[in-house]
Design an enzyme around this catalytic site. Structure first.
Site, mmCIF file in Angstrom:
data_model
loop_
_atom_site.group_PDB
_atom_site.id
_atom_site.type_symbol
_atom_site.label_atom_id
_atom_site.label_comp_id
_atom_site.label_asym_id
_atom_site.label_seq_id
_atom_site.Cartn_x
_atom_site.Cartn_y
_atom_site.Cartn_z
ATOM 1 N N GLY A 12 0.834 -1.204 0.000
ATOM 2 C CA GLY A 12 0.000 0.000 0.000
ATOM 3 C C GLY A 12 0.863 1.247 0.000
ATOM 4 O O GLY A 12 0.537 2.253 0.634
ATOM 5 N N ALA A 13 1.982 1.189 -0.735
ATOM 6 C CA ALA A 13 2.999 2.262 -0.638
ATOM 7 C C ALA A 13 2.881 3.312 -1.733
ATOM 8 O O ALA A 13 3.761 4.151 -1.889
ATOM 9 C CB ALA A 13 4.398 1.649 -0.624
ATOM 10 N N ARG A 15 0.779 5.675 -1.730
ATOM 11 C CA ARG A 15 0.424 6.976 -1.133
ATOM 12 C C ARG A 15 0.331 6.833 0.391
ATOM 13 O O ARG A 15 0.490 5.748 0.940
ATOM 14 C CB ARG A 15 -0.897 7.461 -1.711
ATOM 15 C CG ARG A 15 -2.050 6.503 -1.467
ATOM 16 C CD ARG A 15 -3.378 7.106 -1.904
ATOM 17 N NE ARG A 15 -4.439 6.443 -1.192
ATOM 18 C CZ ARG A 15 -5.481 5.850 -1.778
ATOM 19 N NH1 ARG A 15 -5.588 5.848 -3.078
ATOM 20 N NH2 ARG A 15 -6.413 5.287 -1.036
ATOM 21 N N ASP A 62 -2.194 -7.381 -5.683
ATOM 22 C CA ASP A 62 -3.308 -7.357 -4.734
ATOM 23 C C ASP A 62 -2.920 -8.275 -3.582
ATOM 24 O O ASP A 62 -2.787 -9.496 -3.765
ATOM 25 C CB ASP A 62 -4.576 -7.868 -5.433
ATOM 26 C CG ASP A 62 -5.768 -7.948 -4.503
ATOM 27 O OD1 ASP A 62 -5.589 -7.821 -3.268
ATOM 28 O OD2 ASP A 62 -6.892 -8.164 -5.005
ATOM 29 N N VAL A 63 -2.736 -7.709 -2.393
ATOM 30 C CA VAL A 63 -2.212 -8.509 -1.274
ATOM 31 C C VAL A 63 -3.184 -9.609 -0.829
ATOM 32 O O VAL A 63 -2.780 -10.517 -0.098
ATOM 33 C CB VAL A 63 -1.828 -7.633 -0.053
ATOM 34 C CG1 VAL A 63 -0.682 -6.694 -0.399
ATOM 35 C CG2 VAL A 63 -3.028 -6.870 0.505
ATOM 36 N N TYR A 153 -13.605 -3.075 10.171
ATOM 37 C CA TYR A 153 -12.235 -2.540 10.261
ATOM 38 C C TYR A 153 -11.664 -2.755 11.662
ATOM 39 O O TYR A 153 -10.505 -3.161 11.827
ATOM 40 C CB TYR A 153 -12.301 -1.059 9.907
ATOM 41 C CG TYR A 153 -10.991 -0.319 9.835
ATOM 42 C CD1 TYR A 153 -10.161 -0.424 8.726
ATOM 43 C CD2 TYR A 153 -10.599 0.533 10.873
ATOM 44 C CE1 TYR A 153 -8.970 0.294 8.656
ATOM 45 C CE2 TYR A 153 -9.425 1.252 10.806
ATOM 46 C CZ TYR A 153 -8.610 1.134 9.694
ATOM 47 O OH TYR A 153 -7.437 1.845 9.625
ATOM 48 N N ALA A 156 -10.758 -6.341 12.127
ATOM 49 C CA ALA A 156 -9.533 -6.673 11.379
ATOM 50 C C ALA A 156 -8.301 -6.112 12.087
ATOM 51 O O ALA A 156 -7.276 -6.793 12.220
ATOM 52 C CB ALA A 156 -9.611 -6.121 9.955
ATOM 53 N N LYS A 157 -8.399 -4.880 12.576
ATOM 54 C CA LYS A 157 -7.233 -4.249 13.201
ATOM 55 C C LYS A 157 -6.912 -4.879 14.565
ATOM 56 O O LYS A 157 -5.746 -4.944 14.969
ATOM 57 C CB LYS A 157 -7.455 -2.740 13.336
ATOM 58 C CG LYS A 157 -7.477 -2.001 11.987
ATOM 59 C CD LYS A 157 -6.244 -2.288 11.159
ATOM 60 C CE LYS A 157 -5.981 -1.269 10.070
ATOM 61 N NZ LYS A 157 -4.853 -1.664 9.190
HETATM 62 P P1 NAP Z 1 -4.547 5.143 2.077
HETATM 63 O O1 NAP Z 1 -4.055 6.535 1.866
HETATM 64 O O2 NAP Z 1 -5.961 4.819 1.721
HETATM 65 O O3 NAP Z 1 -3.551 4.146 1.333
HETATM 66 C C1 NAP Z 1 -3.772 2.759 1.347
HETATM 67 C C2 NAP Z 1 -3.056 2.146 0.155
HETATM 68 O O4 NAP Z 1 -3.310 0.722 0.193
HETATM 69 C C3 NAP Z 1 -3.602 2.669 -1.185
HETATM 70 O O5 NAP Z 1 -2.541 3.034 -2.038
HETATM 71 C C4 NAP Z 1 -4.388 1.479 -1.717
HETATM 72 O O6 NAP Z 1 -4.417 1.365 -3.123
HETATM 73 C C5 NAP Z 1 -3.595 0.314 -1.145
HETATM 74 N N1 NAP Z 1 -4.361 -0.923 -1.202
HETATM 75 C C6 NAP Z 1 -5.681 -1.087 -0.938
HETATM 76 N N2 NAP Z 1 -6.043 -2.376 -1.142
HETATM 77 C C7 NAP Z 1 -4.930 -3.026 -1.554
HETATM 78 C C8 NAP Z 1 -4.672 -4.373 -1.924
HETATM 79 N N3 NAP Z 1 -5.634 -5.307 -1.912
HETATM 80 N N4 NAP Z 1 -3.412 -4.702 -2.289
HETATM 81 C C9 NAP Z 1 -2.430 -3.767 -2.320
HETATM 82 N N5 NAP Z 1 -2.616 -2.478 -1.971
HETATM 83 C C10 NAP Z 1 -3.851 -2.112 -1.597
HETATM 84 O O7 NAP Z 1 -4.389 4.700 3.598
HETATM 85 P P2 NAP Z 1 -3.475 5.259 4.804
HETATM 86 O O8 NAP Z 1 -4.287 6.242 5.557
HETATM 87 O O9 NAP Z 1 -2.122 5.611 4.306
HETATM 88 O O10 NAP Z 1 -3.416 3.954 5.721
HETATM 89 C C11 NAP Z 1 -2.366 2.994 5.630
HETATM 90 C C12 NAP Z 1 -2.589 1.922 6.688
HETATM 91 O O11 NAP Z 1 -2.673 2.537 7.975
HETATM 92 C C13 NAP Z 1 -3.881 1.131 6.517
HETATM 93 O O12 NAP Z 1 -3.686 -0.199 6.897
HETATM 94 C C14 NAP Z 1 -4.822 1.821 7.469
HETATM 95 O O13 NAP Z 1 -5.868 0.973 7.858
HETATM 96 C C15 NAP Z 1 -3.886 2.178 8.600
HETATM 97 N N6 NAP Z 1 -4.351 3.282 9.438
HETATM 98 C C16 NAP Z 1 -4.586 4.534 8.926
HETATM 99 C C17 NAP Z 1 -5.027 5.541 9.765
HETATM 100 C C18 NAP Z 1 -5.311 6.947 9.279
HETATM 101 O O14 NAP Z 1 -5.799 7.766 10.092
HETATM 102 N N7 NAP Z 1 -5.033 7.295 8.038
HETATM 103 C C19 NAP Z 1 -5.258 5.282 11.118
HETATM 104 C C20 NAP Z 1 -5.019 4.008 11.597
HETATM 105 C C21 NAP Z 1 -4.562 3.016 10.756
HETATM 106 P P3 NAP Z 1 -5.624 2.016 -3.990
HETATM 107 O O15 NAP Z 1 -5.389 3.469 -3.934
HETATM 108 O O16 NAP Z 1 -5.429 1.457 -5.359
HETATM 109 O O17 NAP Z 1 -6.888 1.577 -3.326
#
Ligand code: NAP
Length: 252
Positions: A12-13, A15, A62-63, A153, A156-157
């Site tokens: 998921g790198a 962005r 796709d993971v 969610y 899962a977490k």
């Molecule tokens: P994000 O901006 O939505 O980025 C997530 C990335 O994961 C996207 O590039 C997405 O690709 C990719 N992805 C989704 N499904 C995938 C799959 N099946 N295989 C490979 N890549 C996939 O999320 P983030 O806010 O940076 O969050 C990153 C992690 O931190 C996540 O696990 C999230 O649950 C966790 N987290 C985030 C927050 C927060 O406040 N932001 C808080 C707690 C935990 P697409 O763009 O193509 O969908």
């Protein structure tokens, strides 16, 4: 940087937190596989790393797809070297109150977060065991403690925390640690999506969140990348099975 600890995969790198983590690990001397659903979408992160003199490889995968994961990990091993650092960061939201949550909302979230972390860890662990060194970091969340509209969610977490502790037990004797980082509110596309869902502008949404956080600001992807970098470090070998909340304050 020792040669055994050189290659990292961040899922998921393309962005958000994953991109910041890939850049951070590259800055620390690792060759980084920037893995996301769409290989083309990884270009910006790869460019940022290579422009700074680092090494990065864009990998589309796709993971939640077992065959795709095996192929992606094999490709990383062939092109960069054995992956011994793995950050399971890929994630999606399918928020809804329980009575409106579809089976698809439930299954999608379980597939990406839990099945994805399982498949990626299983595929990478053999390289880590062979190297006698490994670092796995799983992205949990403050939502693991429960959050309205996120039964999928949050389950899962919380599941990822149990998964992390079990990996720590199983893999410790091979020099492999497993830890979880559990962010609170981090400003990314994911939280922007939540703001849109609840009908708030993203700036107002962030200001409201910041007012409830002890350090009085929301988190940035770099805040989380720093915590992940600690767990992946060569000198963090005696820290395993831990969950670190990165939330600007304590959580209940
Ligand atoms: P994000 O901006 O939505 O980025 C997530 C990335 O994961 C996207 O590039 C997405 O690709 C990719 N992805 C989704 N499904 C995938 C799959 N099946 N295989 C490979 N890549 C996939 O999320 P983030 O806010 O940076 O969050 C990153 C992690 O931190 C996540 O696990 C999230 O649950 C966790 N987290 C985030 C927050 C927060 O406040 N932001 C808080 C707690 C935990 P697409 O763009 O193509 O969908």
């Amino acid at each position: 940087m020792s040669t055994t600890g050189r290659v990292a995969i961040v899922t998921g790198a393309a962005r958000g937190i994953g991109a910041a983590t890939a850049v951070r690990l590259a800055r620390e001397g690792r060759a980084v596989a920037v893995l996301d659903l769409d290989e083309g979408a990884c270009a910006e992160t790869v460019e940022q790393i290579t422009a700074a003199g680092g090494t990065a490889l864009a990998v589309g995968c796709d993971v939640s797809d077992a065959a795709a994961v095996e192929a992606a990990v094999a490709r990383v091993a062939a092109e960069l070297g054995p992956p011994v650092v793995l950050v399971n960061n890929a994630g999606v939201l399918r928020d809804n109150l329980l009575f409106k949550m579809s089976e698809d909302d439930w299954d999608t979230v379980m597939s990406v977060h839990l099945r994805g972390a399982f498949l990626m860890s299983r595929a990478c662990q053999k390289h880590m065991v062979d190297a006698g060194f490994g670092r796995i970091v799983n992205l949990s969340s403050s939502s693991a403690l429960g959050n309205r509209g996120q039964s999928n969610y949050s389950a899962a977490k919380a599941g990822l925390q149990g998964f992390t502790k079990t990996l720590a037990h199983e893999l410790g004797k091979f020099g492999v640690t497993a830890n979880a980082v559990a962010p609170g509110f981090i400003a990314t596309d994911m939280t922007a999506q939540t703001a849109a869902r609840v009908g708030m502008g993203f700036d107002d949404f962030q200001a409201a969140a910041a007012s409830q956080i002890p350090v009085r600001r929301v988190g940035r992807p770099d805040d989380v990348a720093g915590a992940i970098a600690f767990f992946t470090g060569e000198d963090a070998g005696f820290v395993s099975g831990q969950v670190l909340y990165v939330a600007g304050g304590p959580l209940d």
